[in-house]
Design a protein around this motif. Structure first.
Motif, PDB file in Angstrom:
ATOM      1  N   VAL A 104      14.418  38.381  10.698  1.00 51.03           N
ATOM      2  CA  VAL A 104      14.842  37.339   9.751  1.00 51.03           C
ATOM      3  C   VAL A 104      13.605  36.670   9.148  1.00 51.03           C
ATOM      4  O   VAL A 104      12.599  36.507   9.836  1.00 51.03           O
ATOM      5  CB  VAL A 104      15.697  36.281  10.502  1.00 51.03           C
ATOM      6  N   ARG A 133      25.182  25.740   8.547  1.00 50.40           N
ATOM      7  CA  ARG A 133      25.876  27.027   8.493  1.00 50.40           C
ATOM      8  C   ARG A 133      27.365  26.827   8.184  1.00 50.40           C
ATOM      9  O   ARG A 133      28.000  25.892   8.675  1.00 50.40           O
ATOM     10  CB  ARG A 133      25.663  27.788   9.799  1.00 50.40           C
ATOM     11  N   PHE A 141      28.647  32.808  12.325  1.00 51.15           N
ATOM     12  CA  PHE A 141      28.221  32.653  13.711  1.00 51.15           C
ATOM     13  C   PHE A 141      27.508  31.289  13.831  1.00 51.15           C
ATOM     14  O   PHE A 141      26.756  30.905  12.944  1.00 51.15           O
ATOM     15  CB  PHE A 141      27.300  33.857  13.941  1.00 51.15           C
ATOM     16  N   GLU A 146      19.986  25.037  10.035  1.00 48.94           N
ATOM     17  CA  GLU A 146      18.960  26.085  10.066  1.00 48.94           C
ATOM     18  C   GLU A 146      18.025  25.924   8.878  1.00 48.94           C
ATOM     19  O   GLU A 146      18.313  25.183   7.927  1.00 48.94           O
ATOM     20  CB  GLU A 146      19.631  27.464   9.997  1.00 48.94           C
ATOM     21  N   PHE A 147      16.910  26.629   8.941  1.00 49.63           N
ATOM     22  CA  PHE A 147      16.027  26.716   7.780  1.00 49.63           C
ATOM     23  C   PHE A 147      16.576  27.815   6.880  1.00 49.63           C
ATOM     24  O   PHE A 147      17.030  28.853   7.377  1.00 49.63           O
ATOM     25  CB  PHE A 147      14.597  27.026   8.231  1.00 49.63           C
ATOM     26  N   GLY A 195      17.140  31.036   4.745  1.00 48.57           N
ATOM     27  CA  GLY A 195      16.559  32.371   4.909  1.00 48.57           C
ATOM     28  C   GLY A 195      17.631  33.339   5.316  1.00 48.57           C
ATOM     29  O   GLY A 195      18.826  33.011   5.277  1.00 48.57           O
ATOM     30  N   GLY A 196      17.220  34.534   5.733  1.00 46.09           N
ATOM     31  CA  GLY A 196      18.218  35.513   6.170  1.00 46.09           C
ATOM     32  C   GLY A 196      17.567  36.812   6.577  1.00 46.09           C
ATOM     33  O   GLY A 196      16.331  36.899   6.688  1.00 46.09           O
ATOM     34  N   LYS A 197      18.387  37.825   6.764  1.00 54.21           N
ATOM     35  CA  LYS A 197      17.904  39.082   7.351  1.00 54.21           C
ATOM     36  C   LYS A 197      16.982  39.836   6.396  1.00 54.21           C
ATOM     37  O   LYS A 197      17.200  39.859   5.183  1.00 54.21           O
ATOM     38  CB  LYS A 197      19.095  39.960   7.701  1.00 54.21           C
ATOM     39  N   TYR A 213      19.925  35.924  21.343  1.00 52.11           N
ATOM     40  CA  TYR A 213      21.284  35.364  21.318  1.00 52.11           C
ATOM     41  C   TYR A 213      22.207  36.343  22.045  1.00 52.11           C
ATOM     42  O   TYR A 213      21.820  37.499  22.283  1.00 52.11           O
ATOM     43  CB  TYR A 213      21.768  35.204  19.867  1.00 52.11           C
ATOM     44  N   HIS A 236      24.672  37.758  20.785  1.00 52.66           N
ATOM     45  CA  HIS A 236      25.097  38.821  19.867  1.00 52.66           C
ATOM     46  C   HIS A 236      23.927  39.646  19.327  1.00 52.66           C
ATOM     47  O   HIS A 236      24.124  40.728  18.794  1.00 52.66           O
ATOM     48  CB  HIS A 236      25.855  38.219  18.685  1.00 52.66           C
ATOM     49  N   VAL A 255      16.838  38.383  18.045  1.00 54.53           N
ATOM     50  CA  VAL A 255      16.398  38.021  16.690  1.00 54.53           C
ATOM     51  C   VAL A 255      14.896  37.726  16.662  1.00 54.53           C
ATOM     52  O   VAL A 255      14.391  36.992  17.507  1.00 54.53           O
ATOM     53  CB  VAL A 255      17.168  36.761  16.201  1.00 54.53           C
ATOM     54  N   LEU A 263      12.260  35.938  14.240  1.00 54.78           N
ATOM     55  CA  LEU A 263      12.274  35.051  13.061  1.00 54.78           C
ATOM     56  C   LEU A 263      10.872  34.855  12.525  1.00 54.78           C
ATOM     57  O   LEU A 263       9.988  34.376  13.261  1.00 54.78           O
ATOM     58  CB  LEU A 263      12.841  33.689  13.477  1.00 54.78           C
ATOM     59  N   LEU A 316      20.048  25.377  15.195  1.00 47.51           N
ATOM     60  CA  LEU A 316      20.250  26.657  15.879  1.00 47.51           C
ATOM     61  C   LEU A 316      19.327  26.708  17.099  1.00 47.51           C
ATOM     62  O   LEU A 316      18.194  26.224  17.035  1.00 47.51           O
ATOM     63  CB  LEU A 316      19.910  27.817  14.942  1.00 47.51           C
ATOM     64  N   ALA A 320      17.413  28.815  18.488  1.00 47.47           N
ATOM     65  CA  ALA A 320      16.067  29.396  18.347  1.00 47.47           C
ATOM     66  C   ALA A 320      15.099  28.423  17.682  1.00 47.47           C
ATOM     67  O   ALA A 320      13.885  28.628  17.730  1.00 47.47           O
ATOM     68  CB  ALA A 320      16.136  30.683  17.519  1.00 47.47           C
ATOM     69  N   ASN A 321      15.622  27.367  17.086  1.00 46.40           N
ATOM     70  CA  ASN A 321      14.754  26.510  16.271  1.00 46.40           C
ATOM     71  C   ASN A 321      14.132  25.336  17.023  1.00 46.40           C
ATOM     72  O   ASN A 321      13.312  24.616  16.447  1.00 46.40           O
ATOM     73  CB  ASN A 321      15.537  25.971  15.069  1.00 46.40           C
TER      74      ASN A 321
END
Ligand SMILES: Nc1nc2c([nH]c(=O)n2[C@@H]2O[C@H](COP(=O)(O)OP(=O)(O)OP(=O)(O)O)[C@@H](O)[C@H]2O)c(=O)[nH]1
Length: 345
Positions: free
Chosen positions: A6, A23, A28, A34-35, A37-39, A77, A79, A82, A84, A118, A120-121
């Motif tokens: 990401v 989100r 999800f 979140e900041f 952005g994306g995949k 996560y 699922h 990730v 980042l 999130l 991870a942040n």
């Protein structure tokens, strides 16, 4: 587990706020912040993905010369696993529109009025409040080994305080007390010398607080940082390697205590990663009087050495506050200097 890469942006506006997106309900972690952005898609670099995502998500055209790599964090996560790639961005055309987010908000780092982020942040939010400027002491060397508390020592300490104040005109400061000759462990003079070394470090902590340093770290054993009431400990590359060799793991146990490590090459970077340091000081970028034996890295080798760092990096070696924008563009969080702060004043 599914691996996902990401790209995400810390967009800074002129008042020092960063943009967060909430989100949408059908995703999800709905409602989390979140900041933007994306995949990263196949064939894209993280930077290309960032530019595309911010166009799609916010309707912004990023200014290429104002995008800087910053941190790279991995989070597992349930699922997906990730990775980042976080960038800092200072320039764009357009006004952010919530094309995919439920809401957008500009927030001052550390004074967040929205939650939760999130998972991870969390370390990213912490890194955002880490000062950008590190002022390193050399009071004992500058006073040519004058005894702690002597007039010459006080003069050198006053110059260090002036350096902290000068740096603070550019932003928040971490003071690093780096007094090799005051390291009590290295003293041969017994208890009196140890007591004197401790007094010297305690006085420098007080001077740094008085001068307005936001955080204070002591270059030396972690016990000393705790004993003198500092906010953390900084390890030389050699001390870090020795600690790792003992198998003791990350040494700073107390919550909120910072652990920093000096890094000059890839093997020392590996040591800093293994110790789970909170920040790295990497250099020398340019030639410096303090380390004449080290050949300077230059910005391009600096950028290669720190590529995709999991924690903030301070560039060191022959730098002044004027080098901060360049340091950012090379992926640094900030700069560290001993002499650079009073230059030109
Ligand atoms: N954009 C963004 N994604 C983040 C951040 N932190 C973080 O853990 N992520 C994770 O990185 C991934 C971003 O993917 P995404 O935004 O393209 O896609 P998504 O999960 O909404 O799902 P989808 O595209 O599969 O529908 C998600 O797993 C998200 O949870 C962040 O600050 N910004």
């Amino acid at each position: 587990m599914k691996r996902v890469a990401v790209a995400a942006a810390v967009l800074w506006n002129e008042s020092g706020s960063v943009l967060l997106g909430q989100r949408a309900p059908d995703t999800f972690y709905p409602g989390y912040w979140e900041f933007p952005g994306g995949k990263i898609e196949a064939g894209e670099t993280p930077r290309e993905a960032l530019i595309r995502e911010l166009r799609e998500e916010l309707g912004l055209e990023l200014t290429a010369a104002r995008i800087a790599p910053w941190l790279c964090r991995r989070h597992r996560y349930a699922h997906a696993d990730v990775t980042l790639h976080f960038f800092q961005v200072w320039g764009w055309r357009g006004t952010p529109q919530p094309h995919v987010h439920a809401a957008l908000t500009w927030q001052t780092p550390g004074a967040w009025s929205v939650a939760p982020m999130l998972p991870a942040n969390t370390p990213v939010a912490e890194a955002l409040v880490l000062p950008r400027l590190m002022v390193v002491s050399q009071v004992t060397a500058a006073s040519r080994g004058a005894p702690v508390g002597s007039p010459a020592w006080h003069d050198a300490a006053a110059r260090w305080a002036a350096s902290i104040q000068a740096a603070r005109t550019h932003g928040a400061v971490i003071a690093q007390i780096r007094e090799k000759r005051l390291d009590p462990g290295a003293e041969a003079g017994g208890d009196a010398a140890t007591a004197c070394a401790r007094l010297g470090i305690e006085q420098l902590v007080a001077i740094a607080r008085e001068a307005g340093a936001e955080r204070i770290v002591v270059n030396g054993p972690p016990e000393w940082a705790e004993a003198v009431g500092a906010d953390g400990c900084h390890l030389s590359a050699q001390a870090a390697r020795a600690l790792l060799a003992c198998g003791a793991g990350r040494p700073v146990a107390q919550d909120g205590m910072l652990l920093g490590v000096s890094v000059h090459d890839a093997s020392e970077r590996a040591v800093a990663e293994a110790l789970d340091a909170d920040y790295w000081v990497v250099g020398p970028v340019a030639a410096t009087q303090t380390h004449p034996e080290c050949s300077p890295l230059g910005w391009s080798r600096f950028a290669q050495l720190i590529a995709a760092p999991p924690v903030p990096v301070f560039a060191i070696g022959g730098l002044t506050a004027a080098d901060l924008p360049q340091a950012h563009m090379q992926g640094a969080h900030g700069i560290a200097a001993i002499r650079g702060w009073l230059r030109g004043q």
